[in-house]
Design a protein around this motif. Structure first.
Motif, PDB file in Angstrom:
ATOM      1  N   LEU A   9      18.196   2.214  68.630  1.00 21.58           N
ATOM      2  CA  LEU A   9      19.580   1.628  68.531  1.00 21.58           C
ATOM      3  C   LEU A   9      19.488   0.761  67.154  1.00 21.58           C
ATOM      4  O   LEU A   9      20.453   0.649  66.477  1.00 21.58           O
ATOM      5  CB  LEU A   9      19.923   1.015  69.703  1.00 21.58           C
ATOM      6  CG  LEU A   9      20.300   1.812  70.871  1.00 21.58           C
ATOM      7  CD1 LEU A   9      20.416   1.050  72.128  1.00 21.58           C
ATOM      8  CD2 LEU A   9      21.736   2.248  70.512  1.00 21.58           C
ATOM      9  N   VAL A  10      18.426  -0.048  66.977  1.00 16.98           N
ATOM     10  CA  VAL A  10      18.353  -0.989  65.972  1.00 16.98           C
ATOM     11  C   VAL A  10      18.383  -0.180  64.370  1.00 16.98           C
ATOM     12  O   VAL A  10      18.856  -0.665  63.592  1.00 16.98           O
ATOM     13  CB  VAL A  10      16.993  -2.000  66.101  1.00 16.98           C
ATOM     14  CG1 VAL A  10      16.595  -2.862  64.709  1.00 16.98           C
ATOM     15  CG2 VAL A  10      17.184  -2.783  67.347  1.00 16.98           C
ATOM     16  N   ALA A  68      19.470   2.800  63.969  1.00 17.24           N
ATOM     17  CA  ALA A  68      20.461   3.782  63.923  1.00 17.24           C
ATOM     18  C   ALA A  68      21.164   4.265  62.665  1.00 17.24           C
ATOM     19  O   ALA A  68      21.220   5.240  62.115  1.00 17.24           O
ATOM     20  CB  ALA A  68      21.643   3.495  65.000  1.00 17.24           C
ATOM     21  N   GLN A 125      24.504   5.784  66.839  1.00 16.35           N
ATOM     22  CA  GLN A 125      24.914   4.630  65.984  1.00 16.35           C
ATOM     23  C   GLN A 125      26.014   3.856  66.476  1.00 16.35           C
ATOM     24  O   GLN A 125      26.266   2.843  66.199  1.00 16.35           O
ATOM     25  CB  GLN A 125      25.251   5.412  64.671  1.00 16.35           C
ATOM     26  CG  GLN A 125      25.629   4.244  63.433  1.00 16.35           C
ATOM     27  CD  GLN A 125      26.189   5.113  62.278  1.00 16.35           C
ATOM     28  OE1 GLN A 125      26.692   6.071  62.078  1.00 16.35           O
ATOM     29  NE2 GLN A 125      25.870   4.350  60.998  1.00 16.35           N
ATOM     30  N   ALA A 153      24.988   1.443  69.059  1.00 16.37           N
ATOM     31  CA  ALA A 153      24.245   0.387  68.380  1.00 16.37           C
ATOM     32  C   ALA A 153      25.362  -0.505  67.983  1.00 16.37           C
ATOM     33  O   ALA A 153      25.483  -1.627  67.893  1.00 16.37           O
ATOM     34  CB  ALA A 153      23.378   0.880  67.328  1.00 16.37           C
ATOM     35  N   HIS A 154      26.424  -0.141  67.155  1.00 15.60           N
ATOM     36  CA  HIS A 154      27.538  -0.716  66.651  1.00 15.60           C
ATOM     37  C   HIS A 154      28.470  -1.490  67.824  1.00 15.60           C
ATOM     38  O   HIS A 154      28.571  -2.748  67.508  1.00 15.60           O
ATOM     39  CB  HIS A 154      28.517   0.015  65.745  1.00 15.60           C
ATOM     40  CG  HIS A 154      27.774   0.235  64.297  1.00 15.60           C
ATOM     41  ND1 HIS A 154      28.410   0.404  63.186  1.00 15.60           N
ATOM     42  CD2 HIS A 154      26.442   0.566  63.923  1.00 15.60           C
ATOM     43  CE1 HIS A 154      27.864   0.490  62.410  1.00 15.60           C
ATOM     44  NE2 HIS A 154      26.577   0.610  62.650  1.00 15.60           N
ATOM     45  N   LEU A 203      23.505  -4.032  67.650  1.00 18.48           N
ATOM     46  CA  LEU A 203      22.148  -4.145  67.627  1.00 18.48           C
ATOM     47  C   LEU A 203      21.876  -3.816  66.234  1.00 18.48           C
ATOM     48  O   LEU A 203      20.887  -4.231  65.851  1.00 18.48           O
ATOM     49  CB  LEU A 203      21.572  -3.283  68.706  1.00 18.48           C
ATOM     50  CG  LEU A 203      21.617  -3.394  69.969  1.00 18.48           C
ATOM     51  CD1 LEU A 203      20.910  -2.554  70.848  1.00 18.48           C
ATOM     52  CD2 LEU A 203      20.758  -4.892  70.359  1.00 18.48           C
ATOM     53  N   HIS A 204      22.721  -3.258  65.513  1.00 22.33           N
ATOM     54  CA  HIS A 204      22.409  -2.786  63.995  1.00 22.33           C
ATOM     55  C   HIS A 204      22.200  -4.144  63.264  1.00 22.33           C
ATOM     56  O   HIS A 204      21.620  -4.115  62.280  1.00 22.33           O
ATOM     57  CB  HIS A 204      23.519  -2.139  63.470  1.00 22.33           C
ATOM     58  CG  HIS A 204      24.847  -2.674  63.348  1.00 22.33           C
ATOM     59  ND1 HIS A 204      25.599  -2.886  64.516  1.00 22.33           N
ATOM     60  CD2 HIS A 204      25.397  -3.126  62.409  1.00 22.33           C
ATOM     61  CE1 HIS A 204      26.537  -3.513  64.058  1.00 22.33           C
ATOM     62  NE2 HIS A 204      26.625  -3.695  62.667  1.00 22.33           N
ATOM     63  N   ARG A 234      18.580  -5.025  62.399  1.00 25.31           N
ATOM     64  CA  ARG A 234      18.113  -4.598  61.308  1.00 25.31           C
ATOM     65  C   ARG A 234      18.516  -5.449  60.000  1.00 25.31           C
ATOM     66  O   ARG A 234      17.850  -5.595  59.085  1.00 25.31           O
ATOM     67  CB  ARG A 234      18.295  -3.092  61.314  1.00 25.31           C
ATOM     68  CG  ARG A 234      17.960  -2.503  60.102  1.00 25.31           C
ATOM     69  CD  ARG A 234      16.501  -2.094  59.827  1.00 25.31           C
ATOM     70  NE  ARG A 234      16.175  -1.422  58.774  1.00 25.31           N
ATOM     71  CZ  ARG A 234      15.865  -0.253  58.825  1.00 25.31           C
ATOM     72  NH1 ARG A 234      15.497   0.576  59.795  1.00 25.31           N
ATOM     73  NH2 ARG A 234      15.415   0.383  57.471  1.00 25.31           N
TER      74      ARG A 234
END
Length: 116
Positions: free
Chosen positions: A46-47, A49, A76, A79-80, A84-85, A88
């Motif tokens: 997830l981080v 993606a 993705q 994750a958004h 969680l993105h 990163r």
């Protein structure tokens, strides 16, 4: 007859009290270890993606690219939604990586201007 009497034994733990007792580290089962590993892998996916989608989009057209995009686009999206993105992005900024342009392009600095 004056003497000391032993204290009564503690009743066995039941229900939620039993669950609150922690096992020593050496007693964790293989199932616990596998669950922790799986959670770690899902969190890493997830981080990262966005990077995985970029990598899949760079593949040549064909069924392999289609399968990769079919897998990573929903990851993705999740994750958004969970934001969680941003972990990163924060890590990239902390290490000094910037997003100056499309992936693969190297930003070249302009030469200094000299006047004579």
């Amino acid at each position: 007859m004056t003497g000391t009497f032993p204290s009564p034994p503690e009743p066995p733990l039941r229900g939620w009290r039993r669950r609150l007792r922690r096992r020593p580290a050496a007693e964790h089962t293989a199932g616990h270890v596998l669950v922790v590993m799986l959670v770690g892998l899902v969190l890493a996916a997830l981080v990262n993606a966005d990077a995985m989608v970029e990598r899949a989009e760079r593949k040549p057209f064909g069924p392999g690219r289609d399968r990769s995009l079919a897998i990573w686009h929903p990851v993705q999206d999740v994750a958004h939604v969970l934001q969680l993105h941003r972990l990163r992005d924060l890590g990239d900024r902390l290490v000094g990586h910037t997003d100056d342009g499309p992936t693969g392009e190297v930003a070249t600095p302009e030469p200094p201007v000299t006047t004579t």
